[in-house]
Design a protein around this motif. Sequence first.
Motif, PDB file in Angstrom:
ATOM      1  N   ASP B  17      -0.559  56.282 -14.094  1.00  0.00           N
ATOM      2  CA  ASP B  17       0.233  55.452 -15.001  1.00  0.00           C
ATOM      3  C   ASP B  17       1.292  54.675 -14.230  1.00  0.00           C
ATOM      4  O   ASP B  17       1.534  54.947 -13.054  1.00  0.00           O
ATOM      5  CB  ASP B  17       0.866  56.329 -16.085  1.00  0.00           C
ATOM      6  CG  ASP B  17       1.722  57.415 -15.471  1.00  0.00           C
ATOM      7  OD1 ASP B  17       2.831  57.093 -15.012  1.00  0.00           O
ATOM      8  OD2 ASP B  17       1.286  58.585 -15.434  1.00  0.00           O
ATOM      9  N   ASP B  19       4.440  54.750 -14.508  1.00  0.00           N
ATOM     10  CA  ASP B  19       5.580  55.561 -14.068  1.00  0.00           C
ATOM     11  C   ASP B  19       5.291  56.174 -12.701  1.00  0.00           C
ATOM     12  O   ASP B  19       6.198  56.373 -11.900  1.00  0.00           O
ATOM     13  CB  ASP B  19       5.886  56.682 -15.071  1.00  0.00           C
ATOM     14  CG  ASP B  19       6.714  56.174 -16.239  1.00  0.00           C
ATOM     15  OD1 ASP B  19       7.946  56.098 -16.108  1.00  0.00           O
ATOM     16  OD2 ASP B  19       6.120  55.837 -17.275  1.00  0.00           O
ATOM     17  N   CYS B  65      -2.156  52.630 -16.671  1.00  0.00           N
ATOM     18  CA  CYS B  65      -1.834  52.858 -18.083  1.00  0.00           C
ATOM     19  C   CYS B  65      -0.335  53.113 -18.229  1.00  0.00           C
ATOM     20  O   CYS B  65       0.361  53.351 -17.245  1.00  0.00           O
ATOM     21  CB  CYS B  65      -2.637  54.024 -18.635  1.00  0.00           C
ATOM     22  SG  CYS B  65      -2.340  55.601 -17.815  1.00  0.00           S
ATOM     23  N   GLY B  66       0.137  53.066 -19.462  1.00  0.00           N
ATOM     24  CA  GLY B  66       1.554  53.293 -19.706  1.00  0.00           C
ATOM     25  C   GLY B  66       2.312  51.993 -19.868  1.00  0.00           C
ATOM     26  O   GLY B  66       1.793  51.025 -20.404  1.00  0.00           O
ATOM     27  N   SER B  67       3.538  51.987 -19.375  1.00  0.00           N
ATOM     28  CA  SER B  67       4.460  50.875 -19.628  1.00  0.00           C
ATOM     29  C   SER B  67       3.939  49.553 -19.099  1.00  0.00           C
ATOM     30  O   SER B  67       3.137  49.508 -18.177  1.00  0.00           O
ATOM     31  CB  SER B  67       5.814  51.171 -18.981  1.00  0.00           C
ATOM     32  OG  SER B  67       6.366  52.326 -19.556  1.00  0.00           O
ATOM     33  N   SER B  68       4.482  48.464 -19.682  1.00  0.00           N
ATOM     34  CA  SER B  68       3.994  47.128 -19.335  1.00  0.00           C
ATOM     35  C   SER B  68       4.611  46.617 -18.045  1.00  0.00           C
ATOM     36  O   SER B  68       4.429  45.480 -17.678  1.00  0.00           O
ATOM     37  CB  SER B  68       4.294  46.156 -20.468  1.00  0.00           C
ATOM     38  OG  SER B  68       5.693  46.079 -20.670  1.00  0.00           O
ATOM     39  N   ARG B  69       5.328  47.481 -17.337  1.00  0.00           N
ATOM     40  CA  ARG B  69       6.146  47.009 -16.220  1.00  0.00           C
ATOM     41  C   ARG B  69       5.357  46.250 -15.145  1.00  0.00           C
ATOM     42  O   ARG B  69       4.435  46.758 -14.540  1.00  0.00           O
ATOM     43  CB  ARG B  69       6.941  48.172 -15.614  1.00  0.00           C
ATOM     44  CG  ARG B  69       6.127  49.325 -15.148  1.00  0.00           C
ATOM     45  CD  ARG B  69       7.012  50.509 -14.789  1.00  0.00           C
ATOM     46  NE  ARG B  69       7.635  51.114 -15.967  1.00  0.00           N
ATOM     47  CZ  ARG B  69       8.087  52.365 -16.013  1.00  0.00           C
ATOM     48  NH1 ARG B  69       8.011  53.140 -14.961  1.00  0.00           N
ATOM     49  NH2 ARG B  69       8.626  52.846 -17.104  1.00  0.00           N
ATOM     50  N   GLU B  70       5.797  44.995 -14.922  1.00  0.00           N
ATOM     51  CA  GLU B  70       5.183  44.143 -13.906  1.00  0.00           C
ATOM     52  C   GLU B  70       5.577  44.616 -12.512  1.00  0.00           C
ATOM     53  O   GLU B  70       4.969  44.219 -11.512  1.00  0.00           O
ATOM     54  CB  GLU B  70       5.631  42.698 -14.135  1.00  0.00           C
ATOM     55  CG  GLU B  70       4.808  41.678 -13.412  1.00  0.00           C
ATOM     56  CD  GLU B  70       4.989  40.297 -14.009  1.00  0.00           C
ATOM     57  OE1 GLU B  70       4.413  40.037 -15.084  1.00  0.00           O
ATOM     58  OE2 GLU B  70       5.709  39.483 -13.423  1.00  0.00           O
ATOM     59  N   ILE B  92      -2.749  45.855 -19.859  1.00  0.00           N
ATOM     60  CA  ILE B  92      -1.560  45.103 -19.452  1.00  0.00           C
ATOM     61  C   ILE B  92      -1.481  45.043 -17.934  1.00  0.00           C
ATOM     62  O   ILE B  92      -1.168  44.004 -17.351  1.00  0.00           O
ATOM     63  CB  ILE B  92      -0.268  45.729 -20.043  1.00  0.00           C
ATOM     64  CG1 ILE B  92      -0.337  45.733 -21.563  1.00  0.00           C
ATOM     65  CG2 ILE B  92       0.953  44.942 -19.576  1.00  0.00           C
ATOM     66  CD1 ILE B  92       0.847  46.423 -22.238  1.00  0.00           C
TER      67      ILE B  92
END
Lengths: 417, 166
Positions: B17, B19, B65-70, B92
């Motif tokens: 993910d 994170d 997977c997980g947050s949309s962080r670029e 994403i």
Amino acid sequence: MHAIEKILAKHAGKASVTTGEIIFAKIDFAEINDLYLQTVYSFMEMGGTKVWDNNKVAFVFDHYAPAPTIQSAKNQAEMREFAQKNAFKHHFDINAGVCHQVMVEAGIILPGRLIVATDSHTTTHGAFGAFGTGVGATDMATVLLTGELWFRVPEIVEIRIEGIPAKGVYPKDVVLHVLGKMKADGAVYKAIDFTGSYVNQLGPAGRMVLCNMAVEMGAKTAYMQPNKLVMDYVERVAAYPFEVSYTDPGYLYEQGYTFDVTHLSPQIAIPHSVDRVRSIEDVENVKVNQGFIGSCTGGRLEDFESAANILRGKKLPPFVRLVIIPASTKVLEQCMEKGILQELIQSGATLSTPGCGPCLGAHEGIIAPGEVCITASNRNFPGRMGSTDAGIYLASPATVAASVLNGHITDPRNYLT
Amino acid sequence: MITTFVGKAVVLSNNIDTDQIYPGRYLSLIDPKEIGAHCLEGVDSAISPNFEKNGVVLAGSNFGCGSSREHAPIALLSMGASVVIAESFSRIFFRNAINLGLPLLTCKGANKRIRSGQMLEIDIMQGTIRVVETGEILLCDKIGEHAISILEAGGIKPLMRKRMGL
């Protein structure tokens, strides 16, 4: 066509769309949170000066609200300057709350609308019959520039949920159960349509929990056909015109899954994956150091009410803590009016102001190596809330409350008569 | 656009993910070099300091997977990754990576047949992986046309600048 396809077709200016097709769709609303100053930088690198429509963009400062570091304070300051220069009609500063809650309350999220936000939990807005999906900073910069974004028309799967579970079993338990069966990659790139008798009777708050967690199965978006409870809500708050979409009779889903939740127990996702889900009977007695009730998943009035019903008049044991963070200022006010916050504080809870809090490990309740947190939020990845050597258990707000009260994971049904 | 690379593999498991790719506590950093230094720290903090330029990150299913962080693809690019290969990618992350010009290849089972440290020859357009040591060739899914057009432009930013007439 499915309602989701109709929403995409309408926004692409087409009569119809088919699965797998690449379309360019017009965006109804674009939201950028305070992690994404990069959006502004990418926008300027692309040659942008003014956003395409200042009534369709907003910044929400939620992940770092109020700013805990000089760097996050600087990022917010640059974003404020950009919002002012562009005369944004909506602006949600550090006093607002989590984006997925404040946009709903502001009447931005409405049936049939196409919403993008720089946050993966944008799937939440399917609860209102909207198409919501998360994008990255640079994707978002193209939206600010053109008002459009390319989409691949997704496969649509039906998750039918039947039955009404017993008291003490909440929407969070239902969605954890579904997630445990579907797995974290069970719907990658697909759209999930939640249907069935359980969904039909759910109001906005419960619907938001299910659609919110849809992204934990990899879903691109989630959808629920609005019911009367949703329509009553959106008609009261709507800040824009909207039109409900309907799925044609006989629509064929790519795949269908059915769950009966009549006899479901409270569910827990154990470390370190959202799909390692167990019935509470199998994990009772795991010692907990901290509970967290808050976030876009578990920080609404209903969540604090269910926790207060368990903690009312009781005290947390020594050395156990409970962090509570209402998802928005409106939720905070509602909880105060009802006396819920006061009760939780008297029980020993620690209150922080609206925002994402420790959910993503930024601040306000980070956990130490070896500690266990039981949380009403959405992710238990290694290190999500701080130390990679800590354990995160996902549960309903009621289970969080019952567990901190005993210092170990506890079935909330023990406290409900 | 450079379409062939030779680089050393770093093999990871399923469901890596964002994170783990880029821990939340570093999200306020904006300098790509600093961001790259924390890449994959949630998996093993020894990966980034030892990563060789043009290295290949190879994983199982649902990578990103997980947050949309670029920050995740920025971190991979800044660390020196030439390409990420996985059995599947989260949506994403896929968009973010292509938008930033980081090529992604989808290949079933590659993470089980290739070991960390093996040198790989990758052809992005052909969708092939050649394991230098054994000569074994693995076939990947071809990248879609729309994604190729973004990669060929060097990412979405140059593409948009062209569209803006800059």
